[in-house]
Design a protein around this motif. Structure first.
Motif, PDB file in Angstrom:
ATOM      1  N   HIS A 183      -3.433 -14.332  -4.622  1.00  0.00           N
ATOM      2  CA  HIS A 183      -1.929 -14.551  -4.208  1.00  0.00           C
ATOM      3  C   HIS A 183      -1.377 -15.359  -5.157  1.00  0.00           C
ATOM      4  CE1 HIS A 183       1.066 -15.563  -0.762  1.00  0.00           C
ATOM      5  NE2 HIS A 183       1.517 -15.652  -2.025  1.00  0.00           N
TER       6      HIS A 183
ATOM      7  N   VAL B  44      10.496 -17.641  -7.758  1.00  0.00           N
ATOM      8  CA  VAL B  44       9.424 -16.801  -7.717  1.00  0.00           C
ATOM      9  C   VAL B  44       8.323 -17.790  -6.706  1.00  0.00           C
ATOM     10  CG1 VAL B  44       7.252 -15.786  -8.437  1.00  0.00           C
ATOM     11  CG2 VAL B  44       9.360 -15.356  -9.627  1.00  0.00           C
ATOM     12  N   ASN B  45       8.138 -18.880  -6.939  1.00  0.00           N
ATOM     13  CA  ASN B  45       7.433 -19.840  -6.391  1.00  0.00           C
ATOM     14  C   ASN B  45       7.945 -20.106  -4.752  1.00  0.00           C
ATOM     15  OD1 ASN B  45       4.919 -21.438  -7.807  1.00  0.00           O
ATOM     16  ND2 ASN B  45       6.618 -21.000  -9.128  1.00  0.00           N
TER      17      ASN B  45
ATOM     18  N   ASP C 140       6.201 -26.103  -4.635  1.00  0.00           N
ATOM     19  CA  ASP C 140       7.361 -24.938  -5.208  1.00  0.00           C
ATOM     20  C   ASP C 140       8.140 -25.786  -6.224  1.00  0.00           C
ATOM     21  OD1 ASP C 140       6.627 -23.136  -3.367  1.00  0.00           O
ATOM     22  OD2 ASP C 140       8.127 -24.056  -1.727  1.00  0.00           O
TER      23      ASP C 140
ATOM     24  N   THR D  32       6.196 -14.311 -11.957  1.00  0.00           N
ATOM     25  CA  THR D  32       6.820 -15.280 -13.115  1.00  0.00           C
ATOM     26  C   THR D  32       7.164 -14.831 -14.317  1.00  0.00           C
ATOM     27  OG1 THR D  32       6.224 -17.050 -11.389  1.00  0.00           O
ATOM     28  CG2 THR D  32       6.961 -17.759 -13.651  1.00  0.00           C
TER      29      THR D  32
ATOM     30  N   THR E 150       7.585 -16.112  -3.142  1.00  0.00           N
ATOM     31  CA  THR E 150       6.308 -15.550  -2.724  1.00  0.00           C
ATOM     32  C   THR E 150       5.177 -16.378  -2.245  1.00  0.00           C
ATOM     33  OG1 THR E 150       5.711 -16.088  -5.244  1.00  0.00           O
ATOM     34  CG2 THR E 150       6.931 -13.992  -4.840  1.00  0.00           C
ATOM     35  N   ILE E 151       5.496 -17.814  -2.519  1.00  0.00           N
ATOM     36  CA  ILE E 151       4.341 -18.551  -1.926  1.00  0.00           C
ATOM     37  C   ILE E 151       4.893 -19.380  -0.704  1.00  0.00           C
ATOM     38  CG2 ILE E 151       3.052 -20.694  -2.297  1.00  0.00           C
ATOM     39  CD1 ILE E 151       1.913 -19.231  -4.687  1.00  0.00           C
TER      40      ILE E 151
ATOM     41  N   THR F  81       1.731 -14.449  -8.111  1.00  0.00           N
ATOM     42  CA  THR F  81       3.039 -15.208  -8.145  1.00  0.00           C
ATOM     43  C   THR F  81       3.103 -15.447  -9.648  1.00  0.00           C
ATOM     44  OG1 THR F  81       2.595 -16.075  -5.945  1.00  0.00           O
ATOM     45  CG2 THR F  81       3.954 -17.416  -7.660  1.00  0.00           C
TER      46      THR F  81
END
Length: 124
Positions: free
Chosen positions: A16, A119-120, A79, A24, A123-124, A20
């Protein structure tokens, strides 16, 4: 042998985190291709690789519940911190290998940092 960390919902697997980082890097490459001159392909590649590496290294080393839990709804400490490392990596690169067009590189660095944040968060 791949190390997979998924002991709780607040930690993420290596796959995962790698995904990510790859997203990025792809977005950073797109930004670099848009903002940098066409003959600056080494800089474009460096922006992509360094952006991806910064996210992967930060998220892997700080993959713990305390840093992944959202303190502010939708945003964890990780994040916010991963894009900071992206900015630092790209700034160090600019110091070691100054760009022929510093203004365009600064724009690329800023946009890659924003992409890293987006993206952080997403996606997370």
């Amino acid at each position: 042998m791949a190390l997979v960390i998924a002991s709780s919902p607040e930690t993420f697997s290596s796959a995962h985190i790698a995904l990510t980082a790859a997203v990025t890097g792809a977005l950073a490459l797109a930004v670099a291709a848009w903002r940098l001159p066409r003959n600056a392909w080494p800089d474009m590649a460096a922006v992509a690789v360094l952006s991806a590496a910064s996210v992967y290294l930060w998220r892997t080393s700080a993959n713990m519940t305390q840093l992944n839990t959202d303190g502010l709804p939708g945003f964890s400490a990780n994040d916010w911190a991963a894009p900071v490392l992206t900015y630092v990596f790209l700034s160090l690169y600019a110091d070691v290998r100054p760009s022929a067009e510093p203004r365009r590189y600064a724009q690329t660095r800023a946009l890659a940092t924003l992409a890293s944040l987006a993206v952080n968060v997403i996606t997370i």
